[in-house]
Design an enzyme around this catalytic site. Sequence first.
Site, PDB file in Angstrom:
ATOM      1  N   ARG A 159       0.871  -1.173   0.000  1.00  0.00           N
ATOM      2  CA  ARG A 159       0.000   0.000   0.000  1.00  0.00           C
ATOM      3  C   ARG A 159       0.906   1.221   0.000  1.00  0.00           C
ATOM      4  O   ARG A 159       2.024   1.190   0.524  1.00  0.00           O
ATOM      5  CB  ARG A 159      -0.890   0.031   1.243  1.00  0.00           C
ATOM      6  CG  ARG A 159      -1.835  -1.160   1.403  1.00  0.00           C
ATOM      7  CD  ARG A 159      -2.644  -1.014   2.686  1.00  0.00           C
ATOM      8  NE  ARG A 159      -3.608  -2.097   2.879  1.00  0.00           N
ATOM      9  CZ  ARG A 159      -3.367  -3.199   3.577  1.00  0.00           C
ATOM     10  NH1 ARG A 159      -2.190  -3.363   4.186  1.00  0.00           N
ATOM     11  NH2 ARG A 159      -4.301  -4.133   3.704  1.00  0.00           N
ATOM     12  N   LYS A 183      -2.277  -2.012   8.005  1.00  0.00           N
ATOM     13  CA  LYS A 183      -3.432  -1.456   8.708  1.00  0.00           C
ATOM     14  C   LYS A 183      -3.530  -2.026  10.117  1.00  0.00           C
ATOM     15  O   LYS A 183      -3.260  -3.197  10.336  1.00  0.00           O
ATOM     16  CB  LYS A 183      -4.710  -1.777   7.927  1.00  0.00           C
ATOM     17  CG  LYS A 183      -4.850  -1.000   6.626  1.00  0.00           C
ATOM     18  CD  LYS A 183      -6.188  -1.267   5.978  1.00  0.00           C
ATOM     19  CE  LYS A 183      -6.384  -0.414   4.732  1.00  0.00           C
ATOM     20  NZ  LYS A 183      -7.690  -0.666   4.089  1.00  0.00           N
ATOM     21  N   HIS A 254      -2.179   2.337  -6.058  1.00  0.00           N
ATOM     22  CA  HIS A 254      -2.920   1.110  -5.788  1.00  0.00           C
ATOM     23  C   HIS A 254      -3.015   0.227  -7.030  1.00  0.00           C
ATOM     24  O   HIS A 254      -3.172  -0.994  -6.914  1.00  0.00           O
ATOM     25  CB  HIS A 254      -4.322   1.449  -5.267  1.00  0.00           C
ATOM     26  CG  HIS A 254      -4.798   0.516  -4.201  1.00  0.00           C
ATOM     27  ND1 HIS A 254      -4.171   0.409  -2.964  1.00  0.00           N
ATOM     28  CD2 HIS A 254      -5.818  -0.373  -4.166  1.00  0.00           C
ATOM     29  CE1 HIS A 254      -4.802  -0.491  -2.234  1.00  0.00           C
ATOM     30  NE2 HIS A 254      -5.802  -0.987  -2.940  1.00  0.00           N
ATOM     31  N   ARG A 257      -0.331  -2.251  -6.878  1.00  0.00           N
ATOM     32  CA  ARG A 257      -0.648  -3.312  -5.908  1.00  0.00           C
ATOM     33  C   ARG A 257      -1.601  -4.335  -6.543  1.00  0.00           C
ATOM     34  O   ARG A 257      -1.411  -5.544  -6.393  1.00  0.00           O
ATOM     35  CB  ARG A 257      -1.279  -2.674  -4.667  1.00  0.00           C
ATOM     36  CG  ARG A 257      -1.704  -3.627  -3.555  1.00  0.00           C
ATOM     37  CD  ARG A 257      -2.055  -2.793  -2.331  1.00  0.00           C
ATOM     38  NE  ARG A 257      -2.919  -3.466  -1.381  1.00  0.00           N
ATOM     39  CZ  ARG A 257      -2.481  -4.239  -0.381  1.00  0.00           C
ATOM     40  NH1 ARG A 257      -1.184  -4.471  -0.240  1.00  0.00           N
ATOM     41  NH2 ARG A 257      -3.327  -4.796   0.464  1.00  0.00           N
ATOM     42  N   HIS A 280      -4.239  -8.717   3.707  1.00  0.00           N
ATOM     43  CA  HIS A 280      -5.701  -8.651   3.830  1.00  0.00           C
ATOM     44  C   HIS A 280      -6.158  -9.434   5.061  1.00  0.00           C
ATOM     45  O   HIS A 280      -5.739 -10.572   5.262  1.00  0.00           O
ATOM     46  CB  HIS A 280      -6.381  -9.254   2.592  1.00  0.00           C
ATOM     47  CG  HIS A 280      -6.318  -8.372   1.389  1.00  0.00           C
ATOM     48  ND1 HIS A 280      -6.489  -8.837   0.105  1.00  0.00           N
ATOM     49  CD2 HIS A 280      -6.108  -7.027   1.270  1.00  0.00           C
ATOM     50  CE1 HIS A 280      -6.391  -7.834  -0.742  1.00  0.00           C
ATOM     51  NE2 HIS A 280      -6.153  -6.732  -0.064  1.00  0.00           N
ATOM     52  N   TYR A 289      -9.480 -10.793  -7.078  1.00  0.00           N
ATOM     53  CA  TYR A 289      -8.511 -11.126  -8.119  1.00  0.00           C
ATOM     54  C   TYR A 289      -8.892 -12.384  -8.888  1.00  0.00           C
ATOM     55  O   TYR A 289      -8.448 -12.584 -10.009  1.00  0.00           O
ATOM     56  CB  TYR A 289      -7.106 -11.238  -7.515  1.00  0.00           C
ATOM     57  CG  TYR A 289      -6.684  -9.921  -6.904  1.00  0.00           C
ATOM     58  CD1 TYR A 289      -6.373  -8.834  -7.722  1.00  0.00           C
ATOM     59  CD2 TYR A 289      -6.668  -9.731  -5.533  1.00  0.00           C
ATOM     60  CE1 TYR A 289      -6.041  -7.612  -7.186  1.00  0.00           C
ATOM     61  CE2 TYR A 289      -6.331  -8.501  -4.986  1.00  0.00           C
ATOM     62  CZ  TYR A 289      -6.022  -7.453  -5.819  1.00  0.00           C
ATOM     63  OH  TYR A 289      -5.709  -6.234  -5.286  1.00  0.00           O
TER      64      TYR A 289
END
Length: 317
Positions: A159, A183, A254, A257, A280, A289
Amino acid sequence: MEKANNDTEITRRFRRYLRLERSYSEHTIEAYMRDIDKLRTFMSSPDGREETAAGRSLTGVSLQDLQAFLASLFDLGISPRSQSRILSGIRTFYKYLLLDGFIEQDPTELLESPRLGEHLPEVLSVEEIDMLEGAIDLSQPEGQRNKAIIEMLFSCGLRVSELVSLRLSNLYLAEGFIRVVGKGNKERLVPISPRAIQELKYWFIDRNALKIKPGEQDYVFLNRRGAHLTRTMILIMIKRLGIAAGIKKTISPHTLRHSFATCLLEGGADLRSIQAMLGHEKIGTTEIYTHLDMSRLREDILNCHPRNIKYAQEHGL
């Protein structure tokens, strides 16, 4: 006035909860607080309905109030995707209120999310990544730094927030790994490719010539003044490179990514491995994806199957 004071105190505690217990970044916390402010503004103003929500505190919100709130967002022209993001913040807020005993029932429990059309993120091919890097002027002081940034985003799937906060002390180049703080301050180890390592080492030659500001010494990527980069700087840089490279797609950090994840999937990596690499929390986030891969598979079949080729020729497609 009592209602206003009560709401202010509740939102203050919610902010503290996000920071201390959920370990969210200030950027994420501010986004959540803006969501709550939108709801509070709606609850404080008559909305023209016969049964108005005006005057009630945040703890007195009903399911019908929230449905009316979502309808007001639609009337303002806010997209379903943005509505869904705002609703995510509202849901988190009311789960907190229930957890801390401010309310006895979560009003968002039966609230339906806006319907979203399937959105497949833009991706770049390896050739387009090469075009992007080829548009970099390496004679400029920031040229090699920008090339290393592109390679890190594409080779490691970072990110942009993870890239700007990356530190020298998080690099284990001899072992071929970097430690990434994602995150919620969650750490993960991400493999780094030999190509990315080489571009980093070239950048370090230029970096060593900079006069680095106090407190900035450990950041990997710096600007000309010796301070760490911001997300906006990298966004502008990538958009400019995309234009210079003649890439027609709308791209951002992004996008690289997404391209990283798509390349892994096409190369045979399983979803769990990609989930771990991207950081994630839920596998469902990674599953986008598989849709991307199926979309490309369909395109390949349409373009390569002899019956489709013949049909296209006969109909001038």
